[in-house]
Design a protein around this motif. Sequence first.
Motif, PDB file in Angstrom:
ATOM      1  N   LEU A  29       0.835  -1.200   0.000  1.00  0.00           N
ATOM      2  CA  LEU A  29       0.000   0.000   0.000  1.00  0.00           C
ATOM      3  C   LEU A  29       0.872   1.253   0.000  1.00  0.00           C
ATOM      4  O   LEU A  29       0.577   2.222  -0.711  1.00  0.00           O
ATOM      5  N   ALA A  30       1.950   1.234   0.772  1.00  0.00           N
ATOM      6  CA  ALA A  30       2.877   2.366   0.784  1.00  0.00           C
ATOM      7  C   ALA A  30       3.507   2.566  -0.592  1.00  0.00           C
ATOM      8  O   ALA A  30       3.671   3.701  -1.063  1.00  0.00           O
ATOM      9  N   ALA A  31       3.844   1.450  -1.244  1.00  0.00           N
ATOM     10  CA  ALA A  31       4.426   1.533  -2.589  1.00  0.00           C
ATOM     11  C   ALA A  31       3.410   2.077  -3.588  1.00  0.00           C
ATOM     12  O   ALA A  31       3.754   2.845  -4.496  1.00  0.00           O
ATOM     13  N   LEU A  32       2.153   1.684  -3.447  1.00  0.00           N
ATOM     14  CA  LEU A  32       1.101   2.189  -4.325  1.00  0.00           C
ATOM     15  C   LEU A  32       0.986   3.716  -4.206  1.00  0.00           C
ATOM     16  O   LEU A  32       0.854   4.428  -5.211  1.00  0.00           O
ATOM     17  N   ILE A  33       1.048   4.210  -2.977  1.00  0.00           N
ATOM     18  CA  ILE A  33       0.974   5.658  -2.755  1.00  0.00           C
ATOM     19  C   ILE A  33       2.165   6.365  -3.380  1.00  0.00           C
ATOM     20  O   ILE A  33       2.027   7.421  -4.003  1.00  0.00           O
ATOM     21  N   GLU A  34       3.353   5.753  -3.248  1.00  0.00           N
ATOM     22  CA  GLU A  34       4.539   6.333  -3.869  1.00  0.00           C
ATOM     23  C   GLU A  34       4.372   6.400  -5.387  1.00  0.00           C
ATOM     24  O   GLU A  34       4.785   7.379  -6.027  1.00  0.00           O
ATOM     25  N   THR A  35       3.761   5.376  -5.959  1.00  0.00           N
ATOM     26  CA  THR A  35       3.525   5.356  -7.397  1.00  0.00           C
ATOM     27  C   THR A  35       2.554   6.468  -7.795  1.00  0.00           C
ATOM     28  O   THR A  35       2.765   7.173  -8.788  1.00  0.00           O
ATOM     29  N   PRO A  93      -2.300  13.036 -11.407  1.00  0.00           N
ATOM     30  CA  PRO A  93      -2.248  14.497 -11.179  1.00  0.00           C
ATOM     31  C   PRO A  93      -2.929  14.921  -9.887  1.00  0.00           C
ATOM     32  O   PRO A  93      -2.450  15.824  -9.191  1.00  0.00           O
ATOM     33  N   TRP A  94      -4.055  14.276  -9.541  1.00  0.00           N
ATOM     34  CA  TRP A  94      -4.773  14.655  -8.316  1.00  0.00           C
ATOM     35  C   TRP A  94      -3.938  14.306  -7.086  1.00  0.00           C
ATOM     36  O   TRP A  94      -3.783  15.114  -6.176  1.00  0.00           O
ATOM     37  N   ASP A  95      -3.395  13.087  -7.052  1.00  0.00           N
ATOM     38  CA  ASP A  95      -2.619  12.649  -5.892  1.00  0.00           C
ATOM     39  C   ASP A  95      -1.349  13.484  -5.727  1.00  0.00           C
ATOM     40  O   ASP A  95      -0.955  13.791  -4.595  1.00  0.00           O
ATOM     41  N   LYS A  96      -0.731  13.859  -6.837  1.00  0.00           N
ATOM     42  CA  LYS A  96       0.502  14.645  -6.759  1.00  0.00           C
ATOM     43  C   LYS A  96       0.252  16.061  -6.249  1.00  0.00           C
ATOM     44  O   LYS A  96       1.162  16.707  -5.745  1.00  0.00           O
ATOM     45  N   LYS A  97      -0.979  16.513  -6.355  1.00  0.00           N
ATOM     46  CA  LYS A  97      -1.327  17.876  -5.952  1.00  0.00           C
ATOM     47  C   LYS A  97      -1.619  17.989  -4.459  1.00  0.00           C
ATOM     48  O   LYS A  97      -1.601  19.085  -3.893  1.00  0.00           O
ATOM     49  N   GLN A  98      -1.874  16.880  -3.783  1.00  0.00           N
ATOM     50  CA  GLN A  98      -2.348  16.925  -2.395  1.00  0.00           C
ATOM     51  C   GLN A  98      -1.261  17.355  -1.423  1.00  0.00           C
ATOM     52  O   GLN A  98      -0.067  17.147  -1.641  1.00  0.00           O
ATOM     53  N   THR A  99      -1.718  17.981  -0.326  1.00  0.00           N
ATOM     54  CA  THR A  99      -0.850  18.442   0.756  1.00  0.00           C
ATOM     55  C   THR A  99      -1.391  17.883   2.069  1.00  0.00           C
ATOM     56  O   THR A  99      -2.521  17.375   2.116  1.00  0.00           O
ATOM     57  N   VAL A 120      -0.843  10.613   4.213  1.00  0.00           N
ATOM     58  CA  VAL A 120      -0.355  11.754   4.995  1.00  0.00           C
ATOM     59  C   VAL A 120       1.072  11.500   5.474  1.00  0.00           C
ATOM     60  O   VAL A 120       1.943  12.376   5.375  1.00  0.00           O
ATOM     61  N   VAL A 121       1.321  10.297   5.981  1.00  0.00           N
ATOM     62  CA  VAL A 121       2.669   9.960   6.442  1.00  0.00           C
ATOM     63  C   VAL A 121       3.669  10.074   5.298  1.00  0.00           C
ATOM     64  O   VAL A 121       4.777  10.587   5.460  1.00  0.00           O
ATOM     65  N   ASN A 122       3.266   9.624   4.111  1.00  0.00           N
ATOM     66  CA  ASN A 122       4.155   9.690   2.950  1.00  0.00           C
ATOM     67  C   ASN A 122       4.496  11.135   2.580  1.00  0.00           C
ATOM     68  O   ASN A 122       5.624  11.443   2.190  1.00  0.00           O
ATOM     69  N   LEU A 123       3.518  12.038   2.746  1.00  0.00           N
ATOM     70  CA  LEU A 123       3.786  13.447   2.456  1.00  0.00           C
ATOM     71  C   LEU A 123       4.865  13.998   3.378  1.00  0.00           C
ATOM     72  O   LEU A 123       5.749  14.764   2.939  1.00  0.00           O
ATOM     73  N   PHE A 124       4.815  13.620   4.640  1.00  0.00           N
ATOM     74  CA  PHE A 124       5.839  14.079   5.578  1.00  0.00           C
ATOM     75  C   PHE A 124       7.177  13.390   5.327  1.00  0.00           C
ATOM     76  O   PHE A 124       8.242  13.974   5.553  1.00  0.00           O
ATOM     77  N   ARG A 125       7.130  12.145   4.846  1.00  0.00           N
ATOM     78  CA  ARG A 125       8.373  11.466   4.481  1.00  0.00           C
ATOM     79  C   ARG A 125       9.039  12.169   3.314  1.00  0.00           C
ATOM     80  O   ARG A 125      10.269  12.373   3.306  1.00  0.00           O
ATOM     81  N   GLU A 126       8.225  12.606   2.336  1.00  0.00           N
ATOM     82  CA  GLU A 126       8.766  13.319   1.183  1.00  0.00           C
ATOM     83  C   GLU A 126       9.455  14.618   1.582  1.00  0.00           C
ATOM     84  O   GLU A 126      10.445  15.023   0.977  1.00  0.00           O
ATOM     85  N   GLY A 170       9.186   9.121   8.619  1.00  0.00           N
ATOM     86  CA  GLY A 170       8.623   8.086   7.770  1.00  0.00           C
ATOM     87  C   GLY A 170       7.728   7.151   8.561  1.00  0.00           C
ATOM     88  O   GLY A 170       7.532   7.324   9.770  1.00  0.00           O
ATOM     89  N   LEU A 171       7.204   6.147   7.895  1.00  0.00           N
ATOM     90  CA  LEU A 171       6.282   5.215   8.536  1.00  0.00           C
ATOM     91  C   LEU A 171       6.950   4.483   9.694  1.00  0.00           C
ATOM     92  O   LEU A 171       6.334   4.255  10.739  1.00  0.00           O
ATOM     93  N   GLU A 172       8.222   4.107   9.522  1.00  0.00           N
ATOM     94  CA  GLU A 172       8.929   3.410  10.594  1.00  0.00           C
ATOM     95  C   GLU A 172       9.012   4.280  11.842  1.00  0.00           C
ATOM     96  O   GLU A 172       8.862   3.783  12.967  1.00  0.00           O
ATOM     97  N   ASP A 173       9.237   5.580  11.649  1.00  0.00           N
ATOM     98  CA  ASP A 173       9.306   6.495  12.793  1.00  0.00           C
ATOM     99  C   ASP A 173       7.969   6.561  13.521  1.00  0.00           C
ATOM    100  O   ASP A 173       7.920   6.577  14.758  1.00  0.00           O
ATOM    101  N   VAL A 174       6.883   6.617  12.749  1.00  0.00           N
ATOM    102  CA  VAL A 174       5.538   6.657  13.339  1.00  0.00           C
ATOM    103  C   VAL A 174       5.292   5.421  14.184  1.00  0.00           C
ATOM    104  O   VAL A 174       4.820   5.499  15.331  1.00  0.00           O
ATOM    105  N   ILE A 175       5.624   4.255  13.636  1.00  0.00           N
ATOM    106  CA  ILE A 175       5.369   2.995  14.330  1.00  0.00           C
ATOM    107  C   ILE A 175       6.223   2.883  15.587  1.00  0.00           C
ATOM    108  O   ILE A 175       5.730   2.533  16.670  1.00  0.00           O
ATOM    109  N   GLU A 176       7.522   3.169  15.461  1.00  0.00           N
ATOM    110  CA  GLU A 176       8.420   3.038  16.609  1.00  0.00           C
ATOM    111  C   GLU A 176       8.037   4.016  17.727  1.00  0.00           C
ATOM    112  O   GLU A 176       8.063   3.652  18.919  1.00  0.00           O
TER     113      GLU A 176
END
Length: 271
Positions: free
Chosen positions: A16-22, A30-36, A77-83, A88-94
């Motif tokens: 799922l994380a990879a799908l979001i990165e894609t 275009p819609w996903d790339k525009k989000q904040t 949302v987590v991916n946006l902050f990772r970018e 990143g997600l690992e930080d959130v989990i830990e």
Amino acid sequence: MADPVKPIRSTPIERLAALIETLRGENGCPWDKKQTPDTMAVYLIEEVYELVEAIISKNADAVCEEAGDVLFQLLFVVNLFRESGDFGLEDVIEKNIAKMTRRHPHVFGDASADTPEKVSQNWEKIKRLERGGAGRHSVLGSIPRNLPALLKAAMVSERAAKTGFDWDDLSGVMDKAMEEWMEFSKEVNTAEGAAGSDKAALEFGDIMFTMVNVARFARIHPEIALIRSIQKFEKRFNYLEERAKESGRNLDSLSVQEMHVLWDEAKVEFG
């Protein structure tokens, strides 16, 4: 054409994380790339409410689907902050694992808590210590400002009660609710206190806030209870509309008496 989801990631969360990165990638959507983070916060709130409604409806398939939507939005949302290089997600989990371990000393340490109430008390004490001590922060300070009013009222009353500022029992808060109702009735029935006045509105708000406390004493969450009542009303009202449609009429063409007959049928049908 978008890049395929990276196959080397094996777990569902990783896929799922990879799908979001894609979706956010060069050849993504275009819609996903525009989000904040700000825009996604709105969608996350909407999805959480849809999940809550599915849970209350006890529809397992809907819960599964809506939970997936919430997870997608959250990971987005987590991916946006990772970018942006924040975490990143690992930080959130830990960080969450560390906090949950710290706040359950009766499970992972030497503390004792043999009732849910004791666990809750310990939880609040640990939170205050984490924030630098009880004297530096308001008990109500961490409650989000923009919560829906009913949900916020429940959180405010619960936090305040944990300090000992509370009624002794259910009968006491129910008496207070009756007192607030009498004050509201008096206000709206006076010439100066006509319906719609600021004072009448305030008195009505006092009734609602006190009823939130009644719900707390009765171990009922007011937000969930109201959602269930709304769902019940919607089912009954939809029944009225369908029956009117079956008879070739519009609902507003029925007499009040006819509506009440159908309403009684709906009560039998849906409880």
